[in-house]
Enzyme design. Structure first.
Site, PDB file in Angstrom:
ATOM      1  N   SER A 179      -8.466 -39.679  -0.998  1.00  0.00           N
ATOM      2  CA  SER A 179      -8.117 -39.524  -2.417  1.00  0.00           C
ATOM      3  C   SER A 179      -9.003 -38.439  -3.006  1.00  0.00           C
ATOM      4  CB  SER A 179      -8.354 -40.834  -3.171  1.00  0.00           C
ATOM      5  OG  SER A 179      -8.241 -40.613  -4.576  1.00  0.00           O
ATOM      6  N   TYR A 212     -14.113 -47.597  -5.277  1.00  0.00           N
ATOM      7  CA  TYR A 212     -12.936 -46.943  -4.664  1.00  0.00           C
ATOM      8  C   TYR A 212     -13.338 -45.551  -4.187  1.00  0.00           C
ATOM      9  CZ  TYR A 212      -8.292 -44.807  -4.267  1.00  0.00           C
ATOM     10  OH  TYR A 212      -7.172 -44.144  -3.801  1.00  0.00           O
TER      11      TYR A 212
HETATM   12  N1  LIG Z   1      -0.867 -43.573  -5.694  1.00  0.00           N
HETATM   13  C1  LIG Z   1      -1.863 -42.763  -5.953  1.00  0.00           C
HETATM   14  O1  LIG Z   1      -1.994 -42.194  -7.063  1.00  0.00           O
HETATM   15  C2  LIG Z   1      -2.888 -42.462  -4.877  1.00  0.00           C
HETATM   16  C3  LIG Z   1      -3.772 -41.403  -5.090  1.00  0.00           C
HETATM   17  C4  LIG Z   1      -4.714 -41.102  -4.109  1.00  0.00           C
HETATM   18  C5  LIG Z   1      -4.752 -41.831  -2.936  1.00  0.00           C
HETATM   19  N2  LIG Z   1      -3.888 -42.869  -2.763  1.00  0.00           N
HETATM   20  C6  LIG Z   1      -3.980 -43.630  -1.504  1.00  0.00           C
HETATM   21  O2  LIG Z   1      -2.714 -43.669  -0.902  1.00  0.00           O
HETATM   22  C7  LIG Z   1      -2.598 -44.831  -0.072  1.00  0.00           C
HETATM   23  C8  LIG Z   1      -1.282 -45.555  -0.381  1.00  0.00           C
HETATM   24  O3  LIG Z   1      -1.304 -46.002  -1.715  1.00  0.00           O
HETATM   25  P1  LIG Z   1       0.017 -46.240  -2.592  1.00  0.00           P
HETATM   26  O4  LIG Z   1      -0.256 -45.650  -3.932  1.00  0.00           O
HETATM   27  O5  LIG Z   1       1.229 -45.838  -1.832  1.00  0.00           O
HETATM   28  O6  LIG Z   1      -0.066 -47.831  -2.802  1.00  0.00           O
HETATM   29  P2  LIG Z   1       0.872 -49.049  -2.352  1.00  0.00           P
HETATM   30  O7  LIG Z   1       2.296 -48.764  -2.624  1.00  0.00           O
HETATM   31  O8  LIG Z   1       0.223 -50.248  -2.964  1.00  0.00           O
HETATM   32  O9  LIG Z   1       0.671 -49.066  -0.772  1.00  0.00           O
HETATM   33  C9  LIG Z   1      -0.381 -49.719  -0.130  1.00  0.00           C
HETATM   34  C10 LIG Z   1       0.103 -50.122   1.251  1.00  0.00           C
HETATM   35  O10 LIG Z   1      -0.983 -50.744   1.950  1.00  0.00           O
HETATM   36  C11 LIG Z   1      -0.504 -51.980   2.499  1.00  0.00           C
HETATM   37  N3  LIG Z   1      -1.598 -52.935   2.591  1.00  0.00           N
HETATM   38  C12 LIG Z   1      -2.329 -53.466   1.582  1.00  0.00           C
HETATM   39  N4  LIG Z   1      -3.214 -54.345   2.057  1.00  0.00           N
HETATM   40  C13 LIG Z   1      -3.033 -54.359   3.415  1.00  0.00           C
HETATM   41  C14 LIG Z   1      -3.645 -55.091   4.474  1.00  0.00           C
HETATM   42  N5  LIG Z   1      -4.630 -55.969   4.232  1.00  0.00           N
HETATM   43  N6  LIG Z   1      -3.214 -54.898   5.739  1.00  0.00           N
HETATM   44  C15 LIG Z   1      -2.210 -54.013   5.981  1.00  0.00           C
HETATM   45  N7  LIG Z   1      -1.603 -53.296   5.025  1.00  0.00           N
HETATM   46  C16 LIG Z   1      -2.012 -53.474   3.755  1.00  0.00           C
HETATM   47  C17 LIG Z   1       0.575 -52.444   1.519  1.00  0.00           C
HETATM   48  O11 LIG Z   1       1.531 -53.282   2.128  1.00  0.00           O
HETATM   49  P3  LIG Z   1       1.515 -54.892   2.139  1.00  0.00           P
HETATM   50  O12 LIG Z   1       1.290 -55.337   0.730  1.00  0.00           O
HETATM   51  O13 LIG Z   1       2.868 -55.207   2.676  1.00  0.00           O
HETATM   52  O14 LIG Z   1       0.420 -55.268   3.076  1.00  0.00           O
HETATM   53  C18 LIG Z   1       1.241 -51.111   1.197  1.00  0.00           C
HETATM   54  O15 LIG Z   1       2.174 -50.790   2.198  1.00  0.00           O
HETATM   55  C19 LIG Z   1      -3.857 -45.658  -0.366  1.00  0.00           C
HETATM   56  O16 LIG Z   1      -4.819 -45.443   0.640  1.00  0.00           O
HETATM   57  C20 LIG Z   1      -4.354 -45.100  -1.689  1.00  0.00           C
HETATM   58  O17 LIG Z   1      -5.748 -45.269  -1.870  1.00  0.00           O
HETATM   59  C21 LIG Z   1      -2.956 -43.206  -3.707  1.00  0.00           C
END
Ligand SMILES: NC(=O)c1ccc[n+]([C@@H]2O[C@H](COP(=O)([O-])OP(=O)(O)OC[C@H]3O[C@@H](n4cnc5c(N)ncnc54)[C@H](OP(=O)(O)O)[C@@H]3O)[C@@H](O)[C@H]2O)c1
Length: 248
Positions: A145, A158
């Site tokens: 991130s 975070y």
């Molecule tokens: N969205 C943003 O603005 C943003 C910005 C910078 C970086 N990121 C990074 O991008 C990545 C994806 O985030 P997102 O925004 O797409 O969020 P999201 O839709 O909440 O996706 C998170 C994923 O991680 C899985 N997960 C959560 N806990 C888990 C566990 N204990 N074991 C296995 N899988 C698990 C969730 O699936 P289940 O609930 O089915 O387990 C889901 O598929 C993250 O690393 C986040 O820090 C996001």
């Protein structure tokens, strides 16, 4: 399906929603057989149903000790190889450090950092094998991130987990790059996912009067596809991708 990843096997963690689902769809369209990892089997099955050739669904809680090893073993049993690992599963539990719920911190360390390291460790012997194959390289990409580089109040732990992912990745890159495993990180700014929009609204950064700028999940998926489809001589080790209007 033919594409520049045809014959390859890719594992995407956190593939049941948001950025991870978009990455899985992109890599499948580029020809990879994909293995989808996350906790919710139904959500994984929905993503798999959108892939014409199907996908291997591996429901797993990656914060459980041994889950990463079991998951990689299952992928090797079913697919025979592993060419691309995308460490995407992660969570942002933001808020002040003073008075924080330490359980939230432990959860982020366990998922964002520890599971990324555990999955990388379990995948590396297979990535090193794959790099000696006809494709000539293997890829390990972690979704970090911009918070790991540009720290802000209210997201300290975070940011710390994501900064640690950057440090781990750079050390690993130096260790394995001569053996043709390319190690890359993506540092997204704000991406429109349910979790990110909720967090931004709670922090008062996304209001009707001042809507926050967001990327689409497919913008990050396209960046991952770009990294893993470069010719073997070229490694993209770090990519910052922000919405144009995002200042920090
Ligand atoms: N969205 C943003 O603005 C943003 C910005 C910078 C970086 N990121 C990074 O991008 C990545 C994806 O985030 P997102 O925004 O797409 O969020 P999201 O839709 O909440 O996706 C998170 C994923 O991680 C899985 N997960 C959560 N806990 C888990 C566990 N204990 N074991 C296995 N899988 C698990 C969730 O699936 P289940 O609930 O089915 O387990 C889901 O598929 C993250 O690393 C986040 O820090 C996001």
């Amino acid at each position: 399906m033919m594409g520049s990843l045809s014959g390859s096997v890719a594992v995407v963690s956190g593939a049941s929603s948001g950025i991870g689902a978009a990455i899985a769809l992109r890599l499948a369209t580029a020809g990879a057989r994909v293995a989808l990892v996350a906790r919710r089997p139904d959500a994984l099955a929905e993503v798999a149903a959108r892939i014409p050739d199907g996908a291997v669904c591996v429901p797993a809680d990656l914060t459980v000790t041994g889950a990463a090893d079991d998951m990689v073993r299952r992928v090797i049993d079913e697919c025979g190889r592993l060419d691309v690992l995308v460490n995407n599963a992660g969570e942002a539990r933001v808020g002040p450090i003073v008075g924080a719920d330490r359980g939230d911190w432990a959860r982020m360390v366990d998922l964002n950092l520890e599971a990324t390291m555990a999955l990388s460790w379990a995948a590396l012997p297979h990535l090193l094998d794959a790099a000696r194959g006809p494709r000539g390289v293997a890829d390990l990409v972690s979704v970090a991130s911009i918070a790991g580089r540009r720290v802000q109040a209210g997201a300290g732990v975070y940011a710390a987990t994501k900064a640690a992912v950057l440090a781990f990745s750079e050390s690993l890159r130096q260790e394995v790059t001569a053996r043709h495993v390319r190690v890359g990180t993506i540092l997204p700014g704000a991406v429109r996912t349910e979790a990110a929009v909720l967090a931004s609204r709670r922090a008062g950064r996304d209001t009707r009067d001042a809507p926050a700028p967001y990327l689409d999940v497919d913008d990050i998926a396209g960046a991952v596809e770009f990294i893993v489809t470069r010719p073997p001589r070229m490694a993209v080790n770090e990519m910052i991708v922000r919405p144009t209007e995002q200042e920090s």
